[in-house]
Enzyme design. Structure first.
Site, short mmCIF file in Angstrom:
data_model
loop_
_atom_site.label_atom_id
_atom_site.label_comp_id
_atom_site.label_asym_id
_atom_site.label_seq_id
_atom_site.Cartn_x
_atom_site.Cartn_y
_atom_site.Cartn_z
N CYS A 2 45.08 49.42 38.07
CA CYS A 2 44.19 50.67 38.05
C CYS A 2 43.12 50.66 37.27
O CYS A 2 42.96 49.64 36.64
CB CYS A 2 45.13 51.87 37.57
SG CYS A 2 46.72 51.97 38.26
N ARG A 27 40.52 46.41 41.70
CA ARG A 27 41.78 46.33 41.20
C ARG A 27 42.99 47.25 41.69
O ARG A 27 44.06 46.91 41.30
CB ARG A 27 41.39 46.77 39.79
CG ARG A 27 40.49 45.93 38.94
CD ARG A 27 40.07 46.76 37.56
NE ARG A 27 41.03 46.77 36.65
CZ ARG A 27 41.56 46.05 35.78
NH1 ARG A 27 40.56 45.14 35.33
NH2 ARG A 27 42.53 45.98 34.90
N TRP A 75 46.51 52.39 41.33
CA TRP A 75 47.52 51.82 42.33
C TRP A 75 49.05 52.25 41.80
O TRP A 75 49.36 51.96 40.63
CB TRP A 75 47.11 50.29 41.93
CG TRP A 75 48.16 49.12 42.80
CD1 TRP A 75 47.65 48.77 43.81
CD2 TRP A 75 49.50 48.53 42.30
NE1 TRP A 75 48.80 47.99 44.30
CE2 TRP A 75 49.75 47.91 43.21
CE3 TRP A 75 49.84 48.55 41.04
CZ2 TRP A 75 50.82 47.13 43.30
CZ3 TRP A 75 51.35 47.94 41.15
CH2 TRP A 75 51.59 46.83 42.13
N ASN A 100 46.33 53.63 32.73
CA ASN A 100 46.75 52.19 33.34
C ASN A 100 48.14 52.01 32.53
O ASN A 100 48.18 51.77 31.24
CB ASN A 100 45.77 51.37 33.04
CG ASN A 100 44.57 51.44 34.09
OD1 ASN A 100 44.53 52.47 34.85
ND2 ASN A 100 43.66 50.62 33.82
N GLY A 101 48.79 51.41 33.23
CA GLY A 101 50.24 51.00 32.84
C GLY A 101 51.51 51.92 32.88
O GLY A 101 51.43 52.63 33.80
N GLU A 483 50.30 27.51 48.35
CA GLU A 483 48.93 28.58 48.19
C GLU A 483 48.41 28.92 49.53
O GLU A 483 47.93 30.00 49.75
CB GLU A 483 47.84 27.76 47.30
CG GLU A 483 46.58 28.51 47.27
CD GLU A 483 46.69 29.76 46.34
OE1 GLU A 483 47.87 30.04 45.86
OE2 GLU A 483 45.68 30.55 46.46
N LYS A 487 48.03 32.70 50.72
CA LYS A 487 46.54 33.21 51.23
C LYS A 487 47.00 33.87 52.60
O LYS A 487 46.59 35.23 52.65
CB LYS A 487 45.42 32.33 51.27
CG LYS A 487 44.94 31.73 50.04
CD LYS A 487 44.23 32.69 49.33
CE LYS A 487 44.98 33.54 48.26
NZ LYS A 487 45.09 33.00 46.92
N GLU A 490 49.22 37.31 52.29
CA GLU A 490 48.68 38.54 51.28
C GLU A 490 47.58 39.13 52.10
O GLU A 490 47.41 40.24 51.88
CB GLU A 490 48.30 37.87 49.96
CG GLU A 490 47.12 37.37 49.68
CD GLU A 490 46.81 36.84 48.43
OE1 GLU A 490 46.89 37.83 47.43
OE2 GLU A 490 46.52 35.58 47.91
N HIS A 506 66.33 20.38 56.15
CA HIS A 506 67.55 20.91 55.57
C HIS A 506 67.92 22.45 55.80
O HIS A 506 68.60 22.99 55.25
CB HIS A 506 67.57 20.60 54.05
CG HIS A 506 67.63 19.25 53.58
ND1 HIS A 506 68.84 18.34 53.88
CD2 HIS A 506 66.77 18.26 53.39
CE1 HIS A 506 68.25 17.12 53.58
NE2 HIS A 506 67.11 16.96 53.25
N LYS A 606 44.17 43.36 41.77
CA LYS A 606 43.62 42.16 41.42
C LYS A 606 44.27 41.82 39.94
O LYS A 606 44.34 40.48 39.74
CB LYS A 606 41.94 42.54 41.18
CG LYS A 606 41.42 41.18 40.80
CD LYS A 606 41.21 40.08 41.77
CE LYS A 606 40.90 38.79 41.61
NZ LYS A 606 41.20 37.76 42.42
C1 F6R Z 1 46.71 35.66 44.76
C2 F6R Z 1 46.86 36.17 43.64
C3 F6R Z 1 47.65 36.44 42.55
C4 F6R Z 1 47.31 36.06 41.25
C5 F6R Z 1 48.58 36.49 40.20
C6 F6R Z 1 48.40 36.13 38.93
O1 F6R Z 1 45.67 35.40 45.50
O2 F6R Z 1 45.38 36.30 43.10
O3 F6R Z 1 48.90 35.79 42.96
O4 F6R Z 1 47.18 34.65 41.03
O5 F6R Z 1 48.62 37.99 40.21
O6 F6R Z 1 46.95 36.92 38.39
P1 F6R Z 1 46.22 36.11 37.11
O7 F6R Z 1 45.82 34.79 37.52
O8 F6R Z 1 45.22 37.10 36.75
O9 F6R Z 1 47.31 36.01 35.96
#
Ligand code: F6R
Length: 611
Positions: A2, A27, A75, A100-101, A483, A487, A490, A506, A606
């Site tokens: 948030c 965010r 969020w 937030n939290g 990764e 991508k 998500e 396997h 984010k």
């Molecule tokens: C995926 C992504 C998330 C972050 C994860 C950790 O694209 O961005 O998987 O990598 O939430 O976030 P940070 O790096 O900010 O601790």
């Protein structure tokens, strides 16, 4: 997660609150709201489900003006994303708060309030906090004291900002486990969950620490710690530029950030190497002492940052001959890990505010590690403040929710860490010079790789209608495949899984048929022949292969196999970073075709500041 903005001024604060929200929208974004005290000392609150734009439309229909106010993008955690659960939450017609939290003991606090006659309209933990402040105000008509009494009762994580029309000359803010930054203006002051929200109005910031409560007026900022003392909280100047938050010529932040990678990697290397050698002090003044004692490494992170840690394990084992383990932060916290003597604890986080990673660091501090090192992109973050050694990635603000340049700069920083750790032991000066030289070539290699943009855009057309995809890699490329799969899922919501190519037989091979695209990265390394055999297993089951291959790897496109040749041969140190780019572009263009909200994928945020 948030986003919070608050402002107190002698002019209308609504434009400041709304611009701040637009800057924080990346965010978290299922609803948004604003509350201001108007000229008649009345609290006016407006909330909307959806994006900040929906709230702006609401304000355009019912304009609101006021010199003090708060705003929020939500969020959802407690309660579904609807208008009633959106913030600001209120108590009576005078008090509004944004939060937030997560408050863990909200149900017991709620029961006491119900018994005292308070009525609740939302399912949120935040409304409990609002009523609790009002409850304390009844006893003692002092907003600061009421907030301090309330936060003393809370268990959990919070960033809170409170405004009351009965006290129209002050905002109160509080922090525990979730960031709060105060912004200092000329004859006006601000508060937010992230400096990015306030960059158009100030560059001067004070960062609250856990337990702090701030009393903010137009002319002053007073901070009290949990003991009621006035702690020294320095004013810091942010170097972030305002237009770091603009998309420029690109249609999405994600594409802009993919294309920023040559520069971001160059910035991450700059000033950390000189004359072909690593400057160890880049990690902090205690670096030499710590690195020379390090006998093992334990890396902790989440999501994309965790994948960066998995890549680093190969390098630390290979280059330094040190044992290295990698854990997901939310798992590490609740595992009774055994710590060998002289183990260096490394956290990786783009935001430096990921609660799981922060709590894992706090838990680790009780376990006797040699030292705690953070690889992070946000200098003002909690992770940086709480670590002994630090290496900043210099990716610049990353706005797209999907991590791109943050990841490749993390890989760059971790490669530097492997060299720093290897130096005292297994790594000789010539090899160090060779590896540094390879890292310095990266910006150029990345620029060349980005020229595949158009080809990958075409390729993505064959992807966008798929429901599932498999990503394969071997050795150090396995985390890169992971990764790539993350991508794709998500942002395009295509179900994607990654496997070490040798593991396919396997079990997962059973999934392969002509409707299952299989993507693989194939640098020319010692595992190439093994990888080729694994790919034959896929072809034999009719699976369609997409191979990003080294120019000399000997792959040819044929029916069922599409080969995209990388621009140049790359070394083992370079390959994870270089091969990440085509996978990022593939999911970006698949998403463009699918029409998903690329920079703000559903259900995600984010910076994940809840557990
Ligand atoms: C995926 C992504 C998330 C972050 C994860 C950790 O694209 O961005 O998987 O990598 O939430 O976030 P940070 O790096 O900010 O601790």
């Amino acid at each position: 997660m948030c986003g919070i903005v608050g402002a107190i001024a002698e002019r209308d604060v609504v434009p400041i609150l709304m611009e701040g929200l637009r800057r924080l929208e990346y965010r978290g974004y299922d609803s948004a709201g604003i509350a201001v005290v108007d000229a008649n000392q009345k609290m006016i609150r407006l909330r909307r489900v959806g994006k900040v734009k929906a709230l702006q439309d609401g304000l355009d229909e019912n304009p609101v003006v006021g010199v003090i106010g708060i705003s929020h993008t939500r969020w959802a955690t407690h309660g579904e994303p609807n208008e009633v659960n959106a913030h600001p939450q209120s108590s009576g017609d005078h008090l509004s708060i944004v939060h937030n939290g997560i408050i863990e003991n909200y149900l017991s606090l709620k029961q006491e309030l119900l018994d005292a006659g308070y009525e609740f309209e939302s399912e949120t933990d935040t409304e409990v906090v609002a009523h609790r402040i009002d409850f304390h105000l009844q006893k003692n008509n002092d907003l600061l004291a009421a907030v301090r009494a309330t936060v003393a009762e809370l268990v959990g994580a919070y960033a809170l900002v409170i405004v009351s029309s009965k006290f129209p000359d002050r905002l109160i803010a509080a922090r525990c486990g979730t960031p709060v930054v105060l912004g200092l203006g000329e004859g006006e002051n601000y508060v937010a969950s992230d400096v990015a929200a306030l960059l158009p109005v100030t560059r001067r910031f004070i960062f609250l620490e856990d337990g702090d409560v701030a009393d903010i007026t137009v002319a002053s900022m007073k901070v009290l710690d949990s003991e009621g003392n006035n702690p020294d909280r320095p004013v810091r100047k942010s170097q972030l530029s305002e237009n770091a938050m603009d998309k420029g010529q690109y249609s999405h932040f994600m594409l802009k950030e993919i294309h920023e990678q040559p520069e971001a990697v160059a910035n991450t290397l700059a000033e950390r190497v000189a004359g072909g050698h690593l400057l160890e002090q880049a990690f902090g003044h205690k670096a030499h002492e710590v690195f020379s004692k390090t006998r093992a490494v334990h890396i902790i992170a989440c999501g994309t940052s965790y994948h960066a840690g998995l890549v680093a394990r190969y390098q630390i084992e290979q280059i330094c001959r040190l044992p290295c383990s990698v854990d997901i932060a939310s798992e590490y916290r609740y595992r009774n890990a055994v710590v060998a003597d002289n183990t260096l604890y490394v956290t990786i986080s783009q935001s430096g505010e990921t609660l799981d990673t922060l709590e894992a660091l706090r838990a680790a501090k009780k376990k006797g590690y040699l030292a705690h090192l953070a690889i992070c992109n946000v200098p003002e973050s909690s992770l940086i403040r709480e670590s002994d050694l630090v290496l900043m990635t210099r990716a610049g603000p990353e706005i797209g929710v999907a991590s791109t340049k943050a990841f490749t700069t993390q890989l760059t920083a971790l490669a530097l860490l492997a060299i720093a750790l290897g130096r005292g032991g297994a790594l000789d000066a010539d090899t160090e010079q060779k590896l540094i030289g390879q890292l310095m070539q990266l910006p150029d290699l990345l620029k060349q790789t980005l020229k595949l943009d158009e080809e990958i855009k075409e390729l993505a057309k064959r992807f966008a209608d798929k429901l599932h995809a498999l990503f394969l890699g071997r050795g150090i490329q396995h985390p890169i495949a992971m990764e790539g799969a993350l991508k794709l899922k998500e942002i395009s919501y295509i179900h994607a899984e990654a496997y070490p190519a040798g593991e396919l037989k396997h079990g997962p091979l059973a999934l392969v048929d002509d409707d299952m695209p299989v993507v693989t990265v194939a640098p020319n390394n010692e595992l190439l022949e093994k990888l080729k055999s694994n790919l034959q297993e896929v072809r034999a089951r009719g699976g369609e292969l997409f191979v990003f291959a080294d120019p000399d790897a000997g792959f040819k496109s044929e029916p069922g196999v599409t080969v995209l040749t990388m621009p140049a041969h790359v070394e083992e140190m370079q390959a994870p970073i270089v091969y990440t780019l085509p996978l990022q572009l593939l999911s970006y263009y698949a998403d463009v075709i699918k029409g998903t909200d690329i920079d703000k994928p559903r259900n995600l945020a984010k910076s994940v500041t809840v557990e």
